[in-house]
Scaffold this active site. Sequence first.
Site, PDB file in Angstrom:
ATOM      1  N   ASP B  48       0.836  -1.195   0.000  1.00 49.91           N
ATOM      2  CA  ASP B  48       0.000   0.000   0.000  1.00 49.91           C
ATOM      3  C   ASP B  48       0.873   1.248   0.000  1.00 49.91           C
ATOM      4  O   ASP B  48       1.924   1.267   0.618  1.00 49.91           O
ATOM      5  CB  ASP B  48      -0.891  -0.023   1.247  1.00 49.91           C
ATOM      6  CG  ASP B  48      -2.044   0.946   1.112  1.00 49.91           C
ATOM      7  OD1 ASP B  48      -2.239   1.479   0.010  1.00 49.91           O
ATOM      8  OD2 ASP B  48      -2.729   1.175   2.107  1.00 49.91           O
ATOM      9  N   GLY B  49       0.416   2.275  -0.664  1.00 46.21           N
ATOM     10  CA  GLY B  49       1.103   3.559  -0.609  1.00 46.21           C
ATOM     11  C   GLY B  49       1.775   3.980  -1.907  1.00 46.21           C
ATOM     12  O   GLY B  49       2.421   5.021  -1.938  1.00 46.21           O
ATOM     13  N   ARG B  52       0.136   7.243  -3.028  1.00 45.80           N
ATOM     14  CA  ARG B  52       0.452   8.392  -2.175  1.00 45.80           C
ATOM     15  C   ARG B  52       1.905   8.817  -2.384  1.00 45.80           C
ATOM     16  O   ARG B  52       2.219  10.003  -2.370  1.00 45.80           O
ATOM     17  CB  ARG B  52       0.193   8.045  -0.715  1.00 45.80           C
ATOM     18  CG  ARG B  52      -0.292   9.248   0.064  1.00 45.80           C
ATOM     19  CD  ARG B  52      -0.482   8.937   1.518  1.00 45.80           C
ATOM     20  NE  ARG B  52      -1.376   7.807   1.740  1.00 45.80           N
ATOM     21  CZ  ARG B  52      -1.462   7.181   2.904  1.00 45.80           C
ATOM     22  NH1 ARG B  52      -0.710   7.558   3.908  1.00 45.80           N
ATOM     23  NH2 ARG B  52      -2.289   6.176   3.062  1.00 45.80           N
ATOM     24  N   HIS B  65       3.457   3.054  -9.125  1.00 49.13           N
ATOM     25  CA  HIS B  65       3.310   1.596  -9.132  1.00 49.13           C
ATOM     26  C   HIS B  65       4.583   0.928  -9.625  1.00 49.13           C
ATOM     27  O   HIS B  65       4.961  -0.135  -9.152  1.00 49.13           O
ATOM     28  CB  HIS B  65       2.126   1.202 -10.007  1.00 49.13           C
ATOM     29  CG  HIS B  65       0.809   1.565  -9.415  1.00 49.13           C
ATOM     30  ND1 HIS B  65       0.398   1.101  -8.184  1.00 49.13           N
ATOM     31  CD2 HIS B  65      -0.195   2.344  -9.853  1.00 49.13           C
ATOM     32  CE1 HIS B  65      -0.799   1.587  -7.909  1.00 49.13           C
ATOM     33  NE2 HIS B  65      -1.183   2.354  -8.912  1.00 49.13           N
ATOM     34  N   SER B  93      -6.668  -5.692  -6.171  1.00 48.47           N
ATOM     35  CA  SER B  93      -7.908  -6.075  -5.513  1.00 48.47           C
ATOM     36  C   SER B  93      -9.050  -5.988  -6.513  1.00 48.47           C
ATOM     37  O   SER B  93      -9.021  -5.181  -7.438  1.00 48.47           O
ATOM     38  CB  SER B  93      -8.168  -5.154  -4.334  1.00 48.47           C
ATOM     39  OG  SER B  93      -9.511  -5.229  -3.947  1.00 48.47           O
ATOM     40  N   GLU B  95     -11.725  -4.783  -5.801  1.00 48.64           N
ATOM     41  CA  GLU B  95     -12.242  -3.429  -5.573  1.00 48.64           C
ATOM     42  C   GLU B  95     -11.549  -2.396  -6.463  1.00 48.64           C
ATOM     43  O   GLU B  95     -12.096  -1.343  -6.753  1.00 48.64           O
ATOM     44  CB  GLU B  95     -12.048  -3.019  -4.109  1.00 48.64           C
ATOM     45  CG  GLU B  95     -12.717  -3.922  -3.104  1.00 48.64           C
ATOM     46  CD  GLU B  95     -14.227  -3.797  -3.121  1.00 48.64           C
ATOM     47  OE1 GLU B  95     -14.716  -2.784  -3.642  1.00 48.64           O
ATOM     48  OE2 GLU B  95     -14.895  -4.731  -2.650  1.00 48.64           O
ATOM     49  N   ASN B  96     -10.324  -2.696  -6.869  1.00 43.58           N
ATOM     50  CA  ASN B  96      -9.570  -1.736  -7.670  1.00 43.58           C
ATOM     51  C   ASN B  96     -10.193  -1.504  -9.046  1.00 43.58           C
ATOM     52  O   ASN B  96      -9.883  -0.505  -9.694  1.00 43.58           O
ATOM     53  CB  ASN B  96      -8.131  -2.214  -7.874  1.00 43.58           C
ATOM     54  CG  ASN B  96      -7.309  -2.054  -6.627  1.00 43.58           C
ATOM     55  OD1 ASN B  96      -7.822  -1.607  -5.605  1.00 43.58           O
ATOM     56  ND2 ASN B  96      -6.045  -2.424  -6.687  1.00 43.58           N
ATOM     57  N   PHE B  97     -11.035  -2.432  -9.466  1.00 48.52           N
ATOM     58  CA  PHE B  97     -11.710  -2.219 -10.755  1.00 48.52           C
ATOM     59  C   PHE B  97     -12.615  -0.998 -10.691  1.00 48.52           C
ATOM     60  O   PHE B  97     -13.029  -0.485 -11.722  1.00 48.52           O
ATOM     61  CB  PHE B  97     -12.519  -3.461 -11.139  1.00 48.52           C
ATOM     62  CG  PHE B  97     -11.678  -4.558 -11.708  1.00 48.52           C
ATOM     63  CD1 PHE B  97     -11.051  -4.397 -12.946  1.00 48.52           C
ATOM     64  CD2 PHE B  97     -11.505  -5.743 -11.032  1.00 48.52           C
ATOM     65  CE1 PHE B  97     -10.274  -5.407 -13.474  1.00 48.52           C
ATOM     66  CE2 PHE B  97     -10.723  -6.758 -11.560  1.00 48.52           C
ATOM     67  CZ  PHE B  97     -10.103  -6.586 -12.778  1.00 48.52           C
TER      68      PHE B  97
END
Lengths: 338, 388
Positions: B48-49, B52, B65, B93, B95-97
């Site tokens: 993660d991150g 950011r 990335h 994930s 969810e990333n879609f």
Amino acid sequence: MMGGLRNAGPHADIDKYGRRLSATEREKLLKPYLPPVTIKEPPSEHTNDRSGSFHHRPRVRPAIRQLVYSLVFTVVHLFFSIYIRVRQLYHTIVGRILTAVHYHHRTPELIRRDVKSLSKIPKHLSVMLELSPEGGKKDSLETLLNDACEITAWSASAGVPTLSIYERTGVLKASLPNLHRHISRTLTAYFGPNSPMRPTVSLRAPNMPSYSPPYSPETNSNDASSAPHLNIILIDATDGRQTLVDLTKTLAEMSQHGKLSPADISNDLIDAEINESVMGEPDLLILFGDRIVLDGYPPWQVRLTEIFYAQDNTGGVGYHIFLRALYKYARAEIRFGR
Amino acid sequence: MASAYSTHMSRWLSSLPPVEFIIQQLRETLIGSLKCGPIPQHVAFVMDGNRRYARNHKLETVEGHHLGFEALAKILEVCYKSGVRVVTIFAFSIENFKRSKYEVDGLMDMAKTKLVQMSEHGELFDRYGASVRILGDLSLVREDVLEQVNRAVEMTQHNDQAVLNVCFPYTSREEITHSIRETVKEYSTTTTKSDTPKRPFSESHIQRTIRNHQLPSVAEEEPVPKDSLLSLSNADGAVFSSDVDSTTEFSEPDIDGSSTRQPASSHTSHSPSPVLRATKPTTSKKPDASDTFLDPETISAATLTKNTYTGAPPPDGTCPPLDLLVRTSGVQRLSDFMLWQCHENTEIRILDCLWPEFGLMQFLPVLLEWQWRQRRVASGEDAGLKMH
């Protein structure tokens, strides 16, 4: 330390002249970071520098290296254990100070003042309690009941509508009526016996009939604004994996009788069933241990739960941890997904 | 500006050959010395991150990335060199879609590029003896990426010393759902007698063999045909499994399959079931007892574990339990990752650094603390606390 690598910029897949890197060039960049070629692999790329020298197996050098490694290991761990003791001491002192500074004095008004500035309060708070193995069984159960009562009172004062208490062994579940008696006694101590602000409490555990107290005032439907209501759910280790296993059993049986096809099993179906039989997703989970170990907490529900723990906390359940968790939660940036 | 200049300076300094050499030696020594203590067998990372980090450094998100991928390469080196057997990473994930199409496409393109590169450097994976496995719902992946995924998996399949689990379009709830669905499928399959492939054993022969065993004198008189030597040993298994099913020890490698079916044979009183177990059941063939199902009561947590993505055993045995889960960027939640695997005894560590900054120096304290705890538990100092 990865300077060579980064300057050439393999992440962009082009070198500094803007050409695309070929496979061999990329390999050259990575070479210093690779382990030595294993023996079973033919030493194709090292033939040039090895052909001149005669072959012999090194014996002394690995032995010395092993010696150096174990020496470094010992030294590093020596320093690390000093560091960790100092850190533990520091956290203990901080904990003591915070306990002294933030004390609730069994006054709901003080607790309310503490949380007043927070932008949000978790709708569903979950705490993990542990039956301490030391001392007699009776004593540790007594401590556990006390902790549960205190947390209930704090949550009620802070305005949390749902509280779930996880205790691995299920001993808390087993003493449900006893716990209810304790809780109402504690709430009386906090709020006073006839205060209109005294919250009403309902206590339930999955797969057990809801315990409705005989003297619970049913007037809260009329003036719900004055007396908040707190739902308490008691869960243990069997509400985690075992519930999912039971659900699978039921689904398998239904499928065998042709009442359901495996393709019907979806995320939503399971979620609905688990919500119904155990509980929904908590917003915040507070651990009172010294590190994050979920210890059998229901896996389905902790998906997006924010997990709070106080590093190196050895003092058990403390009000300052509860408060810090709420603060941390209110400041957290809500992001769905990752 | 000053900070940019100083990072430039430090980069230049660390790229000097002698400095680089010394740093390299130090790294090697540290990693080598870690091996002297206990090492977690299975480590998972939530990377993660990246976004950011890109935002903080005014870079493109995709560039963040890319840097994250570099950090991953470094950390994999540390893990495999120090003796971690399985590394699981959360790459993408489901969810990333939901993110912007631009970013999703960028991530997919990056995955493809990296997979193509990986296939070009299959030898590198061979050096670590690492095989790549993709965990997740691959039906959501674009066709061209899927092709590369399969290529990379196939190329490293033969390695058996280490495993890299890449959770590609993954959420843990999807995994649990998948596991439940697979289990239900497994338990609701019936095969009728007609489509059973012909087995090389006959019931009457096995009964005769049993009799021969009970009366050894008879066995001597009757010469055993050569081709039934194998069936004789298998019939042994059938004899034992029919009386006490818990004592059976099968030499078949397919332990998972037989252990779940084993109790079922005790519930169904059909005579063919123990015989059937003696014939080597392949994974594709379900045991049939004309029209009976496996008993749902035999479903256990182990059955579900077996059907999770990590449950499928790597070539050299079963996947070790998750020892350590590391999440970067200070977000204290699991975000739908490894829920089934990490909710028991896994130690979860949340670090404040962003993933592209994560390296040996950030990972070392985590490993050291883990080792420190393991050693304390082992030395019995914590024994009283651990037992409950």
